[in-house]
Design a protein around this motif. Structure first.
Motif, PDB file in Angstrom:
ATOM      1  N   UNK A 127       0.879  -1.171   0.000  1.00 11.95           N
ATOM      2  CA  UNK A 127       0.000   0.000   0.000  1.00 11.95           C
ATOM      3  C   UNK A 127       0.912   1.216   0.000  1.00 11.95           C
ATOM      4  N   UNK A 128       0.680   2.093  -0.937  1.00  8.03           N
ATOM      5  CA  UNK A 128       1.507   3.284  -1.053  1.00  8.03           C
ATOM      6  C   UNK A 128       0.616   4.506  -0.968  1.00  8.03           C
ATOM      7  N   UNK A 129       1.067   5.454  -0.178  1.00  7.44           N
ATOM      8  CA  UNK A 129       0.315   6.713  -0.053  1.00  7.44           C
ATOM      9  C   UNK A 129       1.122   7.805  -0.733  1.00  7.44           C
ATOM     10  N   UNK A 130       0.484   8.446  -1.689  1.00  5.14           N
ATOM     11  CA  UNK A 130       1.123   9.536  -2.416  1.00  5.14           C
ATOM     12  C   UNK A 130       1.137  10.789  -1.548  1.00  5.14           C
ATOM     13  N   UNK A 131       1.956  11.747  -1.945  1.00  9.10           N
ATOM     14  CA  UNK A 131       2.072  12.971  -1.165  1.00  9.10           C
ATOM     15  C   UNK A 131       0.739  13.693  -1.017  1.00  9.10           C
ATOM     16  N   UNK A 132      -0.202  13.465  -1.926  1.00  6.00           N
ATOM     17  CA  UNK A 132      -1.511  14.108  -1.824  1.00  6.00           C
ATOM     18  C   UNK A 132      -2.459  13.370  -0.876  1.00  6.00           C
ATOM     19  N   UNK A 133      -1.981  12.262  -0.277  1.00  5.36           N
ATOM     20  CA  UNK A 133      -2.783  11.511   0.686  1.00  5.36           C
ATOM     21  C   UNK A 133      -3.565  10.354   0.088  1.00  5.36           C
ATOM     22  N   UNK A 134      -3.563  10.215  -1.237  1.00  7.62           N
ATOM     23  CA  UNK A 134      -4.303   9.129  -1.885  1.00  7.62           C
ATOM     24  C   UNK A 134      -3.565   7.800  -1.689  1.00  7.62           C
ATOM     25  N   UNK A 135      -4.322   6.752  -1.388  1.00 12.88           N
ATOM     26  CA  UNK A 135      -3.772   5.408  -1.194  1.00 12.88           C
ATOM     27  C   UNK A 135      -3.879   4.622  -2.489  1.00 12.88           C
ATOM     28  N   UNK A 136      -2.853   3.806  -2.758  1.00 15.35           N
ATOM     29  CA  UNK A 136      -2.818   2.947  -3.941  1.00 15.35           C
ATOM     30  C   UNK A 136      -2.378   1.555  -3.491  1.00 15.35           C
ATOM     31  N   UNK A 137      -3.084   0.536  -3.970  1.00 14.40           N
ATOM     32  CA  UNK A 137      -2.753  -0.852  -3.622  1.00 14.40           C
ATOM     33  C   UNK A 137      -2.085  -1.520  -4.814  1.00 14.40           C
ATOM     34  N   UNK A 138      -1.005  -2.260  -4.518  1.00 15.15           N
ATOM     35  CA  UNK A 138      -0.278  -2.988  -5.551  1.00 15.15           C
ATOM     36  C   UNK A 138      -0.104  -4.432  -5.102  1.00 15.15           C
ATOM     37  N   UNK A 139      -0.643  -5.344  -5.874  1.00 16.65           N
ATOM     38  CA  UNK A 139      -0.482  -6.763  -5.585  1.00 16.65           C
ATOM     39  C   UNK A 139       0.762  -7.257  -6.322  1.00 16.65           C
ATOM     40  N   UNK A 140       1.903  -6.803  -5.825  1.00 25.38           N
ATOM     41  CA  UNK A 140       3.198  -7.182  -6.389  1.00 25.38           C
ATOM     42  C   UNK A 140       4.193  -7.239  -5.241  1.00 25.38           C
ATOM     43  N   UNK A 141       5.341  -7.801  -5.527  1.00 23.45           N
ATOM     44  CA  UNK A 141       6.364  -7.933  -4.489  1.00 23.45           C
ATOM     45  C   UNK A 141       6.982  -6.571  -4.166  1.00 23.45           C
ATOM     46  N   UNK A 142       7.628  -6.501  -3.030  1.00 16.32           N
ATOM     47  CA  UNK A 142       8.324  -5.288  -2.603  1.00 16.32           C
ATOM     48  C   UNK A 142       9.388  -4.909  -3.623  1.00 16.32           C
ATOM     49  N   UNK A 156       2.937   5.697 -12.369  1.00 14.52           N
ATOM     50  CA  UNK A 156       2.271   6.829 -11.741  1.00 14.52           C
ATOM     51  C   UNK A 156       1.449   6.397 -10.529  1.00 14.52           C
ATOM     52  N   UNK A 157       1.492   7.166  -9.461  1.00 17.41           N
ATOM     53  CA  UNK A 157       2.175   8.439  -9.290  1.00 17.41           C
ATOM     54  C   UNK A 157       3.554   8.323  -8.639  1.00 17.41           C
ATOM     55  N   UNK A 158       4.136   7.128  -8.586  1.00 13.07           N
ATOM     56  CA  UNK A 158       5.336   6.923  -7.786  1.00 13.07           C
ATOM     57  C   UNK A 158       6.649   6.827  -8.552  1.00 13.07           C
ATOM     58  N   UNK A 159       6.634   6.661  -9.869  1.00 20.46           N
ATOM     59  CA  UNK A 159       7.862   6.502 -10.626  1.00 20.46           C
ATOM     60  C   UNK A 159       8.731   7.752 -10.582  1.00 20.46           C
ATOM     61  N   UNK A 160       9.990   7.586 -10.206  1.00 19.89           N
ATOM     62  CA  UNK A 160      10.889   8.739 -10.130  1.00 19.89           C
ATOM     63  C   UNK A 160      11.838   8.821 -11.322  1.00 19.89           C
TER      64      UNK A 160
END
Length: 182
Positions: A127-142, A156-160
């Motif tokens: 579970x990743x929370x973006x800087x805007x507070x939105x939560x995103x779920x990813x069913x993948x490995x760490x 998106x929104x996490x790719x750097x």
């Protein structure tokens, strides 16, 4: 597979750290993902791409997952501000329960967790929370999630990768010796 891709992406020489996983998992009351253990043994804890912090097993308390989990848990249980949680609508995982265990973050206030349910020990989505507070779920490995953050500009929104920050890794404590290729 994904851990090896991260090693190749960063040019890192795996440290081969020995970790007492029984002790760590005993404290947490749940098994940690196998690929996360591989990441810890290869990298320890530190910073990827000058902006993505990774909590491993490290002498440097700032990058040590159990140390940081304890801090998050104590803050989450602090009743000073009532029942408000920093990870609302979730809670920080407490042994035997259901909640989040932090394992990474960015300088932009993105935060990475596993959703852990003691009754479903094999299910650990990211579970990743973006800087805007939105939560995103990813069913993948760490390690897949971390690879995509570093290498996939369209993650998106996490790719750097779109920021051109590089894919280096800097160990949190500098111990053992910095093994980045020169």
């Amino acid at each position: 597979m994904w851990t090896q891709r991260l090693i190749e992406l960063t040019g890192w020489k795996p440290l081969g750290i020995t970790v007492d996983w029984a002790e760590t998992e005993g404290e947490l009351g749940v098994a940690l993902p196998a690929d996360y253990k591989e990441l810890c043994e290869a990298f320890g804890g530190g910073v990827f791409g000058d902006s993505v912090s990774f909590l491993g097993r490290a002498e440097d308390r700032a990058f040590d997952l159990p140390t940081q989990w304890r801090v998050f848990l104590s803050v989450d249980r602090d009743s000073t501000f009532g029942d408000v949680s920093a990870v609302d609508p979730y809670a920080i995982y407490a042994p035997g329960g259901k909640g989040l265990v932090p394992w990474g973050s960015t300088e932009w206030a993105d935060a990475y967790y596993w959703l852990i349910d003691a009754e479903r020990p094999g299910d650990r989505p990211v579970l990743a929370r973006a800087e805007d507070g939105a939560w995103h779920r990813y069913d993948m490995s760490t390690s897949e999630f971390l690879y995509r953050v570093l290498a996939d500009a369209d993650f998106s929104p996490f790719g750097i990768a779109r920021y051109g920050l590089g894919t280096t890794f800097d160990p949190g404590s500098g111990d053992p010796a910095d093994r980045r290729p020169r």
